[in-house]
Scaffold this motif. Structure first.
Motif, PDB file in Angstrom:
ATOM      1  N   ASP A 103       3.399  10.325  -3.572  1.00 56.55           N
ATOM      2  CA  ASP A 103       2.862  10.729  -2.277  1.00 56.55           C
ATOM      3  C   ASP A 103       3.936  10.463  -1.204  1.00 56.55           C
ATOM      4  O   ASP A 103       4.336   9.317  -1.021  1.00 56.55           O
ATOM      5  CB  ASP A 103       1.633   9.813  -2.060  1.00 56.55           C
ATOM      6  CG  ASP A 103       0.699  10.315  -1.017  1.00 56.55           C
ATOM      7  OD1 ASP A 103       0.983  11.365  -0.442  1.00 56.55           O
ATOM      8  OD2 ASP A 103      -0.322   9.626  -0.791  1.00 56.55           O
ATOM      9  N   ASP A 112       0.827  -1.220   0.000  1.00 61.54           N
ATOM     10  CA  ASP A 112       0.000   0.000   0.000  1.00 61.54           C
ATOM     11  C   ASP A 112       0.854   1.261   0.000  1.00 61.54           C
ATOM     12  O   ASP A 112       0.677   2.151  -0.819  1.00 61.54           O
ATOM     13  CB  ASP A 112      -0.766   0.059   1.329  1.00 61.54           C
ATOM     14  CG  ASP A 112      -2.168  -0.387   1.188  1.00 61.54           C
ATOM     15  OD1 ASP A 112      -2.473  -1.037   0.180  1.00 61.54           O
ATOM     16  OD2 ASP A 112      -2.949  -0.074   2.125  1.00 61.54           O
ATOM     17  N   TRP A 113       1.796   1.304   0.947  1.00 60.70           N
ATOM     18  CA  TRP A 113       2.628   2.490   1.073  1.00 60.70           C
ATOM     19  C   TRP A 113       3.532   2.655  -0.140  1.00 60.70           C
ATOM     20  O   TRP A 113       3.722   3.757  -0.629  1.00 60.70           O
ATOM     21  CB  TRP A 113       3.472   2.434   2.357  1.00 60.70           C
ATOM     22  CG  TRP A 113       2.719   3.067   3.478  1.00 60.70           C
ATOM     23  CD1 TRP A 113       2.125   2.445   4.537  1.00 60.70           C
ATOM     24  CD2 TRP A 113       2.443   4.459   3.634  1.00 60.70           C
ATOM     25  NE1 TRP A 113       1.501   3.361   5.331  1.00 60.70           N
ATOM     26  CE2 TRP A 113       1.676   4.597   4.813  1.00 60.70           C
ATOM     27  CE3 TRP A 113       2.752   5.600   2.900  1.00 60.70           C
ATOM     28  CZ2 TRP A 113       1.235   5.841   5.268  1.00 60.70           C
ATOM     29  CZ3 TRP A 113       2.309   6.835   3.351  1.00 60.70           C
ATOM     30  CH2 TRP A 113       1.558   6.955   4.518  1.00 60.70           C
ATOM     31  N   GLU A 162       3.085   1.740  -3.181  1.00 59.05           N
ATOM     32  CA  GLU A 162       2.345   2.201  -4.365  1.00 59.05           C
ATOM     33  C   GLU A 162       1.972   3.678  -4.246  1.00 59.05           C
ATOM     34  O   GLU A 162       2.024   4.425  -5.220  1.00 59.05           O
ATOM     35  CB  GLU A 162       1.118   1.307  -4.600  1.00 59.05           C
ATOM     36  CG  GLU A 162       1.558  -0.069  -5.099  1.00 59.05           C
ATOM     37  CD  GLU A 162       0.426  -1.079  -5.244  1.00 59.05           C
ATOM     38  OE1 GLU A 162      -0.727  -0.753  -4.891  1.00 59.05           O
ATOM     39  OE2 GLU A 162       0.710  -2.199  -5.711  1.00 59.05           O
ATOM     40  N   ARG A 163       1.638   4.098  -3.040  1.00 59.65           N
ATOM     41  CA  ARG A 163       1.360   5.534  -2.848  1.00 59.65           C
ATOM     42  C   ARG A 163       2.613   6.360  -3.126  1.00 59.65           C
ATOM     43  O   ARG A 163       2.553   7.424  -3.744  1.00 59.65           O
ATOM     44  CB  ARG A 163       0.889   5.786  -1.416  1.00 59.65           C
ATOM     45  CG  ARG A 163      -0.554   5.379  -1.224  1.00 59.65           C
ATOM     46  CD  ARG A 163      -0.976   5.441   0.209  1.00 59.65           C
ATOM     47  NE  ARG A 163      -0.868   6.779   0.776  1.00 59.65           N
ATOM     48  CZ  ARG A 163      -1.260   7.079   2.012  1.00 59.65           C
ATOM     49  NH1 ARG A 163      -1.776   6.139   2.786  1.00 59.65           N
ATOM     50  NH2 ARG A 163      -1.137   8.297   2.477  1.00 59.65           N
ATOM     51  N   CYS A 164       3.753   5.877  -2.661  1.00 61.81           N
ATOM     52  CA  CYS A 164       5.014   6.610  -2.853  1.00 61.81           C
ATOM     53  C   CYS A 164       5.407   6.629  -4.323  1.00 61.81           C
ATOM     54  O   CYS A 164       5.907   7.640  -4.828  1.00 61.81           O
ATOM     55  CB  CYS A 164       6.123   5.974  -2.031  1.00 61.81           C
ATOM     56  SG  CYS A 164       5.841   6.179  -0.275  1.00 61.81           S
TER      57      CYS A 164
END
Ligand code: BT5
Length: 269
Positions: free
Chosen positions: A205, A196-197, A199-201
């Motif tokens: 993000d 999750d993290w 993919e956000r990064c």
């Protein structure tokens, strides 16, 4: 079922997509991070390397990571971010947040992070016990982070008498929750949070606001010892972290110092 097959079932029973599609399990290895570094040329983005026992587990600054066989989660996650070099510190942030969220989801336990790379439990008297640590390594090509590895070691089922000698009092999930915990479930939850993290990064993000909010170090007085030069120690106040993961410490004269993890050691003042 062999142990390797059991681990693999955990991974592939979840929808982790690119993460863990390539998977290596070792009953015994020197260090999962060293394995990754030596094979970085061949490994796929998202490769997960897991060990039951490390004979030469590593911490930062050449320190050792010690864990009895079968007691811990010892994992390295390999990625090819191709991010700007300044974002290399994001891997440590992602791994810390993933460890924290993974532990909460798998065991219900609230744990905290300590700058730069510790997973800790805060005791009612305010002292901190170390539950795990993160060792991120990266390789740069030009101004880009070509590949990186997030090595995560978490003490899972280690009884009080088997905890290693350590600078900071160590602890384990067994001791903190009062019962043995499943390493398979923990790995699954940790990887789901990492995915999750990450993919956000990858979408740009920054993990820094969330990571900074979880760091116990922020808002506290600290003593900083510089590794270089004469190793002088000085006192300051940890005000925050920047987007590279550097700790921002204000000295007694009012100057703000961005400190890199490799350059200083800290203790609560
Ligand atoms: C860390 O370093 O905390 C990073 C540890 C990363 C370990 C993982 S396991 C999978 C992957 N493969 C590797 O070879 N490494 C990674 P650092 O902040 O430098 O802390 C190291 C210090 O923690 C040591 O000098 C000891 O004082 C202490 N220590 C060693 N083993 C420990 C344990 N099991 N629990 C708590 N503290 C420990």
């Amino acid at each position: 079922m062999t142990e390797a097959a059991a681990w693999q079932k955990t991974l592939h029973g979840r929808d982790l997509g690119w993460l863990g599609r390539e998977f290596h399990f070792f009953e015994e290895i020197g260090s999962t991070n060293v394995f990754v570094r030596e094979r970085a040329g061949e490994l796929a983005h998202g490769a997960v390397v897991l060990a039951d026992h490390q004979t030469a587990g590593r911490g930062r600054l050449n320190r050792a990571w010690l864990a009895p066989a079968g007691s811990s989660l010892l994992v390295s996650i390999f990625v090819r971010p191709d991010w700007p070099a300044e974002r290399a510190g994001w891997l440590t942030m992602i791994a810390g947040l993933a460890a924290q969220k993974g532990i909460a989801a798998a065991t219900g336990l609230d744990v905290q992070l300590k700058w730069p790379n510790d997973v800790v439990r805060q005791r009612p008297d305010g002292t901190l016990a170390k539950l795990g640590g993160i060792l991120s390594e990266g390789h740069f090509e030009g101004e880009r982070l070509a590949w990186g590895t997030a090595g995560i070691g978490l003490n899972v089922n280690i009884g009080r008498d088997d905890l290693p000698e350590a600078a900071q009092p160590p602890t384990s999930l067994l001791l903190e929750t009062g019962r043995p915990q499943s390493r398979e479930i923990l790995l699954g939850e940790l990887l789901a949070a990492f995915k999750d993290w990450y993919e956000r990064c990858a979408a740009g993000d920054s993990p820094q606001p969330e990571w900074g909010a979880q760091l116990l170090t922020i808002g506290r007085p600290v003593t900083v010892r510089e590794q270089r030069g004469e190793g002088t120690a000085w006192s300051g106040f940890a005000e925050g972290v920047d987007d590279q993961g550097r700790l921002l410490v204000r000295d007694e004269g009012g100057l703000l110092h961005p400190l890199s993890a490799g350059d200083v050691t800290l203790r609560a003042a």
